[in-house]
Design a protein around this motif. Structure first.
Motif, PDB file in Angstrom:
ATOM      1  N   PHE A 390      28.870 -40.323 -24.159  1.00 59.46           N
ATOM      2  CA  PHE A 390      29.981 -41.102 -23.638  1.00 59.46           C
ATOM      3  C   PHE A 390      29.603 -41.640 -22.262  1.00 59.46           C
ATOM      4  N   ILE A 391      29.634 -42.956 -22.115  1.00 60.32           N
ATOM      5  CA  ILE A 391      29.341 -43.604 -20.834  1.00 60.32           C
ATOM      6  C   ILE A 391      30.647 -44.191 -20.318  1.00 60.32           C
ATOM      7  N   HIS A 392      31.190 -43.586 -19.278  1.00 58.83           N
ATOM      8  CA  HIS A 392      32.513 -43.971 -18.800  1.00 58.83           C
ATOM      9  C   HIS A 392      32.422 -44.677 -17.461  1.00 58.83           C
ATOM     10  N   ARG A 393      32.754 -45.963 -17.455  1.00 62.74           N
ATOM     11  CA  ARG A 393      32.748 -46.757 -16.214  1.00 62.74           C
ATOM     12  C   ARG A 393      31.465 -46.501 -15.419  1.00 62.74           C
ATOM     13  N   HIS A 394      30.361 -46.576 -16.084  1.00 65.14           N
ATOM     14  CA  HIS A 394      29.057 -46.255 -15.521  1.00 65.14           C
ATOM     15  C   HIS A 394      28.044 -47.159 -16.207  1.00 65.14           C
ATOM     16  N   ASP A 395      27.080 -47.644 -15.470  1.00 63.81           N
ATOM     17  CA  ASP A 395      26.074 -48.542 -16.043  1.00 63.81           C
ATOM     18  C   ASP A 395      24.679 -48.014 -15.739  1.00 63.81           C
ATOM     19  N   PRO A 396      24.270 -46.929 -16.424  1.00 59.75           N
ATOM     20  CA  PRO A 396      22.948 -46.365 -16.127  1.00 59.75           C
ATOM     21  C   PRO A 396      21.787 -47.309 -16.390  1.00 59.75           C
ATOM     22  N   LEU A 397      21.954 -48.266 -17.319  1.00 57.93           N
ATOM     23  CA  LEU A 397      20.859 -49.210 -17.557  1.00 57.93           C
ATOM     24  C   LEU A 397      20.635 -50.124 -16.364  1.00 57.93           C
ATOM     25  N   HIS A 398      21.632 -50.265 -15.520  1.00 60.01           N
ATOM     26  CA  HIS A 398      21.474 -51.094 -14.329  1.00 60.01           C
ATOM     27  C   HIS A 398      21.339 -50.257 -13.062  1.00 60.01           C
ATOM     28  N   ALA A 399      21.742 -48.985 -13.141  1.00 66.03           N
ATOM     29  CA  ALA A 399      21.731 -48.129 -11.948  1.00 66.03           C
ATOM     30  C   ALA A 399      20.458 -47.321 -11.808  1.00 66.03           C
ATOM     31  N   LEU A 400      19.787 -47.063 -12.910  1.00 63.15           N
ATOM     32  CA  LEU A 400      18.585 -46.232 -12.892  1.00 63.15           C
ATOM     33  C   LEU A 400      17.335 -47.091 -13.069  1.00 63.15           C
ATOM     34  N   PRO A 401      16.193 -46.609 -12.601  1.00 63.94           N
ATOM     35  CA  PRO A 401      14.955 -47.382 -12.739  1.00 63.94           C
ATOM     36  C   PRO A 401      14.519 -47.522 -14.192  1.00 63.94           C
ATOM     37  N   ASP A 402      13.747 -48.564 -14.450  1.00 64.06           N
ATOM     38  CA  ASP A 402      13.010 -48.693 -15.703  1.00 64.06           C
ATOM     39  C   ASP A 402      13.939 -48.765 -16.918  1.00 64.06           C
ATOM     40  N   GLN A 403      14.637 -49.900 -17.033  1.00 67.12           N
ATOM     41  CA  GLN A 403      15.632 -50.071 -18.081  1.00 67.12           C
ATOM     42  C   GLN A 403      15.070 -49.855 -19.484  1.00 67.12           C
ATOM     43  N   GLN A 404      13.894 -50.367 -19.754  1.00 64.20           N
ATOM     44  CA  GLN A 404      13.328 -50.236 -21.097  1.00 64.20           C
ATOM     45  C   GLN A 404      13.050 -48.785 -21.443  1.00 64.20           C
ATOM     46  N   ARG A 405      12.616 -48.015 -20.457  1.00 67.02           N
ATOM     47  CA  ARG A 405      12.367 -46.577 -20.681  1.00 67.02           C
ATOM     48  C   ARG A 405      13.658 -45.868 -21.077  1.00 67.02           C
TER      49      ARG A 405
END
Length: 694
Positions: A390-405
């Protein structure tokens, strides 16, 4: 219908300032800071003022959707809320039957309403609640605990009464907390000083008495020299140290080599300027705030930067002092009962956390954990499989390094559910999108603000939802009811609030007048003569047993940071007053003011490359490249290139958010780069090229 005033809470960033919303015949009117809150003075930042554009945005998710194509392909099926929640619960029950409730992971942005989310995970039976802090303030939290035994929110910042503010990993006048900004301006107006240590001249630096433009990655060297200067010259508060600091002799011995002259070679800051600065701190002490930082997921030693800041505050006698970092008060400190927790509805899961926090990583707080380490567990299935997220009001693909990883790791998940009020890279990559009402259209749980004067506050619904969206308590309640833990399924916001207010002596109606219920008439400063810190010794600890037991040094010898290879720059990022991470970039009002994130380049370096101010340039790490415009200035260190974070989305539904640089995509291999002591991801340990497009 006459105009009415609704007292609520802003949702345009994580600060959540109290606001007053004018509503005329059901239509949204003017939004301002809550005039009844003494810290707000009716003010609001540009993001808060742009809440209307978020509410009116036709490009945000408007109804529940289930993915039909491949993840990220953008093929969605519109469904009803019942269909969406039934689908989620059917999938979730199958995953739990096969892998157990521990196979469910949650991440959010933390904040005052997170108790509801933690309770949801307890109802599921999973220990794996995480927030975003591995990419933000995790190093600060653990540094605070290692010195004070208190979390970072265990002390307040008494800006209004301070005599000297030091901002090193905190850009106060751009990453805006309105109350803190107002307090800092009051201090400056009364003759207080401001010092800024940064790689560039941000807005905070423009207001500073002292501005130190430091070589990137050398903050720890600067701080060690400050400690050396305080101890060697006996400029620290000896009485306070004797009463409250354990192992001061160990600290004195450790910093002997780290003189101001030594630091000059590392940082580029003149030794004489550093000594003059420390003299000013001595004069202002204990009314000094050296802020330990907000977003400190920067370098491999950022935990030790934060830890050294707490030690400096301790040497100045600032921890606990008026005008410094006073101890916060909770309702019980005023003889009042706090809000009843949703988490009390369910037993705490006995299973160990997948990310290792609190057991394998004994020095890491097990409350919010480390989302990057949870991803490692998804990939390795050690200590067990994680299959639902569950990803709630959070954008880890944009907040964390290395999106493809991160996307590759998520391939091992059987279910990804995103609750969001705006499109994000992560929600676009989910299996189910549950559209959350904007903060102007929803209620939230009541929350407590602890401080010198504690109070309860309420987010009330100002206007009805514009689209087929729901509040988070409604969404989670719908899932909870279907999953069999009905206690979290409230019939109304009032029922939810009444549960929280049990035995507090406060009623729901008490919030109607101003949106807040204060629990004290005047600030309470603790008597530090009698105060005992919640550490093993009861004192501020130079040597932390938890760190030492993990074979991590309490006092880490300084290591000089790698300089950028020839022709490259160290990529750095930060905030501005107009945008909050990525969710405001598509906002019509804010995008009009700042549609792209220029890259700051030092004047001399730009001249060497034939780049002029305003030129189009390309940034690259070899595998990812993107274009922006150059902002050429003397006021950035030559080794650094800086961009505002949050730009460069790849979201077909949004027409305004794709321009500029997605800085996290320049950090290939960065997911594994983290500070082992603090847990924060080291996102400014990457080098890039800048060139004019051919």
């Amino acid at each position: 219908m006459p105009t009415k005033e609704v007292y609520s809470v802003c949702g345009m960033c994580s600060v959540r300032c109290p606001i007053m919303v004018e509503v005329d015949s059901g239509s949204l009117g003017f939004i301002q800071g809550n005039p009844h809150d003494p810290g707000m003075a009716g003010g609001l930042c540009p993001r808060g003022g742009a809440g209307r554009a978020l509410y009116e945005d036709s490009e945000r998710p408007q109804f529940p959707m289930i993915r039909e194509g491949e993840r990220g392909e953008g093929k969605w099926r519109r469904v009803t809320w019942d269909e969406a929640l039934d689908y989620i619960c059917d999938r979730l029950k199958g995953i739990i039957d096969t892998h157990g409730p521990r196979s469910v992971l949650w991440s959010d942005r933390g904040g005052p309403f997170a108790d509801l989310h933690k309770a949801f995970m307890r109802g599921i039976g999973s220990p794996n609640y995480c927030n975003h802090d591995a990419s933000c303030a995790r190093n600060v939290l653990h540094a605070a605990k290692s010195v004070m035994g208190l979390g970072r929110k265990g002390v307040a910042y008494d800006f209004k009464n301070t005599k000297h503010i030091v901002l090193q990993t905190r850009n106060l006048f751009e990453a805006i907390n309105v109350k803190e900004v107002n307090g800092a301006l009051d201090s400056l107006a009364a003759g207080g000083k401001l010092s800024v240590i940064d790689i560039r001249a941000n807005i905070s630096a423009s207001k500073a008495n002292n501005f130190f433009i430091i070589r990137p990655g050398t903050d720890y060297a600067f701080n060690l020299a400050v400690i050396n200067c305080l101890i060697t010259n006996k400029w620290y508060d000896a009485d306070y140290a004797e009463r409250h600091i354990k192992d001061l002799d160990e600290l004195a011995k450790f910093v002997e080599p780290y003189t101001p002259e030594w630091a000059e070679e590392e940082t580029g800051i003149k030794a004489t300027d550093l000594v003059k600065f420390v003299k000013e701190l001595k004069k202002a002490a204990p009314a000094v705030i050296w802020h330990p930082g907000w977003m400190v997921a920067r370098y491999m030693d950022s935990f030790y930067v934060c830890r050294s800041i707490y030690l400096i505050n301790a040497l100045l006698g600032s921890i606990g002092a008026k005008g410094g970092l006073p101890i916060v008060n909770k309702p019980k400190d005023f003889g009042r009962k706090g809000l009843k927790a949703f988490s009390d509805l369910f037993p705490k899961p006995e299973e160990k956390r997948a990310d290792g926090a609190g057991w394998k990583l004994k020095h890491i707080d097990a409350g919010p954990g480390l989302i990057n380490k949870a991803y490692e567990a998804i990939e390795s299935e050690d200590p067990y499989p994680i299959k639902a997220y569950f990803i709630h009001r959070h954008d880890p693909l944009h907040a964390l390094p290395d999106q493809q990883r991160v996307k590759d790791i998520w391939k091992k998940l059987d279910l990804i559910v995103a609750t969001t009020f705006s499109w994000s890279d992560s929600s676009w990559h989910a299996d189910v999108v549950l559209p959350m009402s904007t903060y102007l259209e929803r209620e939230s749980p009541l929350a407590t603000k602890n401080g010198l004067k504690s109070y309860f506050f309420r987010r009330a619904r100002a206007v009805e939802p514009r689209y087929d969206t729901r509040a988070d308590w409604e969404i989670l309640g719908g899932i909870a009811k279907r999953m069999g833990f009905d206690a979290l399924a409230f019939d109304s916001a009032e029922d939810m609030w009444n549960y929280q207010l049990t035995d507090t002596g406060v009623s729901v109606e008490d919030f109607d007048a101003t949106g807040e219920v204060w629990l004290a008439e005047k600030p309470l400063y603790r008597d530090m003569n009698d105060f005992s810190f919640p550490t093993p010794s009861g004192r501020l600890e130079v040597i932390c047993e938890k760190l030492e037991d993990m074979n991590l040094p309490s006092l880490k010898p300084y290591e000089s940071p790698e300089r950028p290879p020839e022709g490259r720059f160290r990529i750095a990022f930060g905030r501005c007053a107009l945008h909050t991470q990525g969710h405001t970039v598509n906002n019509t009002m804010l995008n009009e003011q700042m549609p792209i994130n220029p890259v700051w380049i030092n004047t001399k370096r730009a001249a060497e490359m034939g780049i002029a101010d305003g030129d189009e340039v390309e940034l690259s790490n070899g595998s990812y490249s993107a274009r922006t415009v150059a902002f050429v200035t003397d006021f950035i260190h030559p080794e650094a290139a800086f961009v505002v974070h949050g730009f460069g989305h790849k979201l077909p539904p949004e027409t305004r958010s794709s321009r500029g640089i997605a800085d996290q995509e320049l950090m290939e291999g960065g997911l594994e780069k983290c500070d082992p002591a603090g847990g924060g991801v080291a996102m400014q340990e990457h080098f890039i090229t800048i060139s004019k497009p051919s």
